[in-house]
Design a protein around this motif. Structure first.
Motif, PDB file in Angstrom:
ATOM      1  N   LYS A 235       2.515   1.038   0.091  1.00 40.96           N
ATOM      2  CA  LYS A 235       1.271   0.495   0.662  1.00 40.96           C
ATOM      3  C   LYS A 235       0.468  -0.333  -0.338  1.00 40.96           C
ATOM      4  O   LYS A 235      -0.445  -1.062   0.043  1.00 40.96           O
ATOM      5  CB  LYS A 235       0.382   1.639   1.168  1.00 40.96           C
ATOM      6  N   SER A 236       0.787  -0.205  -1.631  1.00 45.74           N
ATOM      7  CA  SER A 236       0.028  -0.941  -2.653  1.00 45.74           C
ATOM      8  C   SER A 236       0.964  -1.361  -3.773  1.00 45.74           C
ATOM      9  O   SER A 236       1.928  -0.659  -4.090  1.00 45.74           O
ATOM     10  CB  SER A 236      -1.102  -0.080  -3.224  1.00 45.74           C
TER      11      SER A 236
ATOM     12  N   ARG B 243      -4.017   3.615  -9.395  1.00 53.10           N
ATOM     13  CA  ARG B 243      -2.560   3.620  -9.529  1.00 53.10           C
ATOM     14  C   ARG B 243      -1.941   3.068  -8.262  1.00 53.10           C
ATOM     15  O   ARG B 243      -2.599   2.977  -7.225  1.00 53.10           O
ATOM     16  CB  ARG B 243      -2.064   5.034  -9.859  1.00 53.10           C
ATOM     17  N   TYR B 244      -0.678   2.723  -8.339  1.00 52.99           N
ATOM     18  CA  TYR B 244      -0.041   1.944  -7.269  1.00 52.99           C
ATOM     19  C   TYR B 244       1.292   2.559  -6.849  1.00 52.99           C
ATOM     20  O   TYR B 244       1.984   3.195  -7.643  1.00 52.99           O
ATOM     21  CB  TYR B 244       0.186   0.506  -7.758  1.00 52.99           C
ATOM     22  N   ASP B 245       1.652   2.310  -5.593  1.00 54.05           N
ATOM     23  CA  ASP B 245       2.950   2.758  -5.083  1.00 54.05           C
ATOM     24  C   ASP B 245       4.094   1.953  -5.707  1.00 54.05           C
ATOM     25  O   ASP B 245       5.209   2.454  -5.833  1.00 54.05           O
ATOM     26  CB  ASP B 245       3.018   2.580  -3.559  1.00 54.05           C
ATOM     27  N   LEU B 246       3.803   0.698  -6.045  1.00 53.31           N
ATOM     28  CA  LEU B 246       4.810  -0.194  -6.623  1.00 53.31           C
ATOM     29  C   LEU B 246       4.211  -0.913  -7.829  1.00 53.31           C
ATOM     30  O   LEU B 246       3.192  -1.594  -7.707  1.00 53.31           O
ATOM     31  CB  LEU B 246       5.274  -1.213  -5.580  1.00 53.31           C
TER      32      LEU B 246
ATOM     33  N   LEU C 230       0.864   3.412 -14.533  1.00 53.02           N
ATOM     34  CA  LEU C 230       0.133   2.891 -13.375  1.00 53.02           C
ATOM     35  C   LEU C 230       0.748   3.315 -12.042  1.00 53.02           C
ATOM     36  O   LEU C 230       0.255   2.924 -10.982  1.00 53.02           O
ATOM     37  CB  LEU C 230       0.083   1.360 -13.450  1.00 53.02           C
ATOM     38  N   LEU C 231       1.810   4.126 -12.095  1.00 54.50           N
ATOM     39  CA  LEU C 231       2.500   4.525 -10.870  1.00 54.50           C
ATOM     40  C   LEU C 231       1.854   5.738 -10.203  1.00 54.50           C
ATOM     41  O   LEU C 231       1.485   6.711 -10.868  1.00 54.50           O
ATOM     42  CB  LEU C 231       3.956   4.874 -11.179  1.00 54.50           C
ATOM     43  N   ASN C 232       1.775   5.681  -8.878  1.00 59.35           N
ATOM     44  CA  ASN C 232       1.424   6.846  -8.084  1.00 59.35           C
ATOM     45  C   ASN C 232       2.566   7.848  -8.132  1.00 59.35           C
ATOM     46  O   ASN C 232       3.709   7.484  -8.458  1.00 59.35           O
ATOM     47  CB  ASN C 232       1.190   6.441  -6.624  1.00 59.35           C
TER      48      ASN C 232
ATOM     49  N   LYS D 260      15.229  -1.064 -11.616  1.00 57.35           N
ATOM     50  CA  LYS D 260      14.546  -0.332 -10.553  1.00 57.35           C
ATOM     51  C   LYS D 260      14.553   1.165 -10.894  1.00 57.35           C
ATOM     52  O   LYS D 260      15.547   1.669 -11.418  1.00 57.35           O
ATOM     53  CB  LYS D 260      15.243  -0.520  -9.202  1.00 57.35           C
ATOM     54  N   ALA D 261      13.459   1.857 -10.574  1.00 55.73           N
ATOM     55  CA  ALA D 261      13.391   3.291 -10.809  1.00 55.73           C
ATOM     56  C   ALA D 261      12.229   3.879 -10.003  1.00 55.73           C
ATOM     57  O   ALA D 261      11.398   3.122  -9.476  1.00 55.73           O
ATOM     58  CB  ALA D 261      13.206   3.597 -12.290  1.00 55.73           C
ATOM     59  N   ARG D 262      12.189   5.214  -9.930  1.00 56.32           N
ATOM     60  CA  ARG D 262      11.103   5.886  -9.203  1.00 56.32           C
ATOM     61  C   ARG D 262      10.584   7.069 -10.005  1.00 56.32           C
ATOM     62  O   ARG D 262      11.302   7.647 -10.814  1.00 56.32           O
ATOM     63  CB  ARG D 262      11.575   6.382  -7.832  1.00 56.32           C
TER      64      ARG D 262
END
Length: 250
Positions: free
Chosen positions: A45-46, A110-113, A136-138, A245-247
């Motif tokens: 969403k962000s 913080r952000y989803d992406l 900065l990641l959610n 890419k990572a989570r």
């Protein structure tokens, strides 16, 4: 060795020397298909674009993905951002803009992406700059980083014809295995890194080059394009980009 391989004066001169900065961002903008899938699959969403002035991906996120989009950069020129937004049927109020130093910034949001495109290779400590993204990641947020690949044909072009620009890049960052290892050390999961794109070469200072050099670069570009059209491979020697890419695990 200084952490930052560039300074504010470098970026001011860099952007002021650029032509054709303002253009319409298309739905299939570079990496757009990968980003669209990440946003859909992960319910994002962000998003924030780090070091992204004048904000091409911020425009992409807002215009085509309809998510909250933030541009974060050490150097911001409000007038150019407004021009880019207007060209893409957006207003300045449609996005958020943060002008700050990533190394002293205290995150308020913080952000989803969290994304960056051609940023991390300008720093000496690769793990440190990636950790600034992660901060900065959610929870369960997604990290998406791209950088140029100067370890193959394009790197030879840079070293040969624009050594000054080449020196502003930390070539050790351009290693997919290294990038994956760092992300795992930082506790990230679902980590992927790979060479991306069919053959391409370029020079940042192409307009200042002689006709002879322009001819050489164009010839190499044409030969490479013909080869990868016949043999569509993505490799260290030929691909122009590296994707990471990572989570967050939780």
């Amino acid at each position: 060795m200084d952490q930052n391989l560039t300074d504010r004066a470098f970026w001011k001169a860099f952007w002021e020397s650029k032509k054709d900065l303002i253009f319409y961002i298309k739905p299939d903008y570079v990496f757009g298909n990968i980003l669209a899938k990440l946003i859909k699959d992960n319910g994002i969403k962000s998003a924030v674009e780090l070091g992204g002035f004048p904000g091409y991906y911020t425009v992409f996120f807002k215009k085509y993905q309809h998510i909250d989009a933030t541009l974060f950069d050490y150097f911001i020129h409000e007038g150019l951002i407004k021009e880019l937004l207007a060209k893409n049927d957006l207003k300045y109020d449609d996005i958020s803009v943060v002008e700050a130093d990533l190394f002293t910034y205290e995150p308020k949001v913080r952000y989803d992406l969290v994304t960056s495109f051609g940023l991390i290779e300008h720093f000496a400590d690769v793990k440190d700059i990636i950790s600034r993204h992660v901060a900065l990641l959610n929870p369960k947020g997604t990290l998406f980083i791209t950088l140029p690949n100067f370890t193959g044909a394009n790197g030879w072009i840079q070293r040969k014809f624009d050594p000054e620009n080449y020196s502003k890049h930390n070539i050790t960052t351009m290693d997919p295995q290294l990038l994956m290892d760092i992300c795992k050390e930082l506790g990230l999961v679902e980590v992927e890194s790979y060479y991306h794109g069919k053959f391409s070469v370029w020079l940042e200072n192409n307009a200042q080059q002689s006709g002879f050099v322009k001819g050489i670069v164009k010839s190499i570009w044409l030969v490479g394009k013909l080869f990868t059209k016949a043999v569509p491979v993505e490799t260290k020697a030929l691909s122009p980009y590296i994707v990471l890419k990572a989570r967050m695990a939780h």
